[in-house]
Scaffold this motif. Structure first.
Motif, PDB file in Angstrom:
ATOM      1  N   GLY A  18      52.716  36.892 -23.433  1.00 19.90           N
ATOM      2  CA  GLY A  18      53.293  36.193 -24.455  1.00 19.90           C
ATOM      3  C   GLY A  18      52.472  36.228 -25.777  1.00 19.90           C
ATOM      4  N   GLY A  19      51.770  37.116 -25.691  1.00 19.71           N
ATOM      5  CA  GLY A  19      50.391  37.410 -26.629  1.00 19.71           C
ATOM      6  C   GLY A  19      49.303  36.667 -26.495  1.00 19.71           C
ATOM      7  N   GLN A  20      49.089  35.868 -25.408  1.00 20.94           N
ATOM      8  CA  GLN A  20      47.968  35.172 -24.854  1.00 20.94           C
ATOM      9  C   GLN A  20      47.177  36.246 -23.850  1.00 20.94           C
ATOM     10  N   PRO A  21      45.869  36.134 -24.315  1.00 22.66           N
ATOM     11  CA  PRO A  21      44.802  36.722 -23.404  1.00 22.66           C
ATOM     12  C   PRO A  21      44.803  36.240 -21.906  1.00 22.66           C
ATOM     13  N   LEU A  22      44.724  37.157 -20.944  1.00 20.03           N
ATOM     14  CA  LEU A  22      44.831  36.767 -19.815  1.00 20.03           C
ATOM     15  C   LEU A  22      43.352  37.138 -19.278  1.00 20.03           C
ATOM     16  N   ILE A  23      42.318  36.507 -18.570  1.00 17.87           N
ATOM     17  CA  ILE A  23      40.951  36.831 -18.329  1.00 17.87           C
ATOM     18  C   ILE A  23      40.707  36.844 -16.919  1.00 17.87           C
ATOM     19  N   ALA A  24      39.467  37.429 -16.714  1.00 16.88           N
ATOM     20  CA  ALA A  24      38.964  37.481 -15.436  1.00 16.88           C
ATOM     21  C   ALA A  24      37.584  36.907 -15.443  1.00 16.88           C
ATOM     22  N   ALA A  25      37.031  36.015 -14.575  1.00 17.50           N
ATOM     23  CA  ALA A  25      35.725  35.520 -14.851  1.00 17.50           C
ATOM     24  C   ALA A  25      34.866  35.220 -13.457  1.00 17.50           C
ATOM     25  N   HIS A  26      33.691  35.073 -13.657  1.00 12.85           N
ATOM     26  CA  HIS A  26      32.919  34.355 -12.709  1.00 12.85           C
ATOM     27  C   HIS A  26      32.270  33.096 -12.953  1.00 12.85           C
ATOM     28  N   SER A  27      31.692  32.485 -12.394  1.00 12.21           N
ATOM     29  CA  SER A  27      31.146  31.100 -12.586  1.00 12.21           C
ATOM     30  C   SER A  27      32.384  29.950 -11.824  1.00 12.21           C
ATOM     31  N   TYR A  28      33.346  30.039 -12.862  1.00 11.53           N
ATOM     32  CA  TYR A  28      34.686  29.574 -12.319  1.00 11.53           C
ATOM     33  C   TYR A  28      35.822  30.863 -12.186  1.00 11.53           C
ATOM     34  N   ASP A  29      35.635  31.172 -10.950  1.00 18.02           N
ATOM     35  CA  ASP A  29      36.157  32.564 -10.305  1.00 18.02           C
ATOM     36  C   ASP A  29      37.797  32.541 -11.048  1.00 18.02           C
ATOM     37  N   ALA A  30      38.184  33.665 -11.552  1.00 17.18           N
ATOM     38  CA  ALA A  30      39.466  33.772 -12.239  1.00 17.18           C
ATOM     39  C   ALA A  30      39.884  35.192 -12.429  1.00 17.18           C
ATOM     40  N   TYR A  31      41.256  35.291 -12.299  1.00 13.35           N
ATOM     41  CA  TYR A  31      41.931  36.633 -12.584  1.00 13.35           C
ATOM     42  C   TYR A  31      43.122  36.176 -13.083  1.00 13.35           C
ATOM     43  N   GLY A  32      43.450  36.646 -14.240  1.00 15.22           N
ATOM     44  CA  GLY A  32      44.768  36.289 -14.910  1.00 15.22           C
ATOM     45  C   GLY A  32      44.945  35.259 -15.419  1.00 15.22           C
ATOM     46  N   ARG A  33      44.161  34.541 -15.601  1.00 13.08           N
ATOM     47  CA  ARG A  33      44.081  33.164 -16.191  1.00 13.08           C
ATOM     48  C   ARG A  33      44.068  33.106 -17.622  1.00 13.08           C
ATOM     49  N   PRO A  34      45.156  32.269 -18.174  1.00 11.72           N
ATOM     50  CA  PRO A  34      45.205  32.162 -19.833  1.00 11.72           C
ATOM     51  C   PRO A  34      44.257  31.540 -20.387  1.00 11.72           C
ATOM     52  N   ILE A  35      43.522  32.224 -21.401  1.00 10.56           N
ATOM     53  CA  ILE A  35      42.558  31.775 -22.154  1.00 10.56           C
ATOM     54  C   ILE A  35      42.848  30.315 -22.578  1.00 10.56           C
TER      55      ILE A  35
END
Length: 161
Positions: free
Chosen positions: A125-142
């Motif tokens: 929906g135009g919202q970036p989905l992110i991956a990250a460490h520290s608070y591990d995430a994949y496909g989390r909406p920014i």
């Protein structure tokens, strides 16, 4: 010579390592966080080129032989946006509309102190989905994060020396 940044390779790396740690890299979780280390790993997966310039380059050999730009939020930003003629990836700060997968977003406080570097792995929906460490995430909406400032780092290409 300039080559293209392989955005698919960056995202594939993020998918593989978002919820675990690549043993080739030290886990900085207990030393201020692992987010920019993970972002650098993803960008490296898409670029394949490090910049071995002492102090101001962007490289990782081991936990004790690396540049601050590999693991530090501000240093990462300064290298990526300031790498005007050296080897490795180079980027520009842009707005959200120019983001692509494999780019990096940085979150900050109102005073301009940026503290988190997630990698863009998709859009919904135009919202970036992110991956990250520290608070591990994949496909989390920014927009599921709480932050006061945000900046977008768009990788333009990779210089090969």
């Amino acid at each position: 010579m300039i080559k293209s940044y392989d955005r698919q390779a960056a995202v594939a790396y993020a998918r593989k390592w978002a919820f675990s740690r690549n043993p080739a890299y030290y886990n900085f979780e207990n030393l201020g966080g692992d987010c920019t280390n993970f972002a650098s790993q993803c960008v490296y997966a898409g670029s394949g080129i490090m910049n071995y310039t002492p102090v101001f380059g962007w490289y990782y050999i081991n936990a004790n032989n690396r540049t601050a730009s590999w693991t530090g939020v501000e240093y990462f930003y300064n290298f990526m946006t300031g790498n005007t003629d050296g080897a490795g990836p180079f980027a520009e700060e842009t707005d959200a509309s120019k983001l692509e997968i494999g780019d990096v977003i940085q979150l900050g406080r109102a005073n301009g102190d940026f503290y988190h570097s997630p990698v863009v792995v998709g859009f919904s929906g135009g919202q970036p989905l992110i991956a990250a460490h520290s608070y591990d995430a994949y496909g989390r909406p920014i927009n599921s994060y709480k932050f006061e400032k945000i900046r977008y780092i768009h990788i333009l290409g990779v210089r090969v020396e």
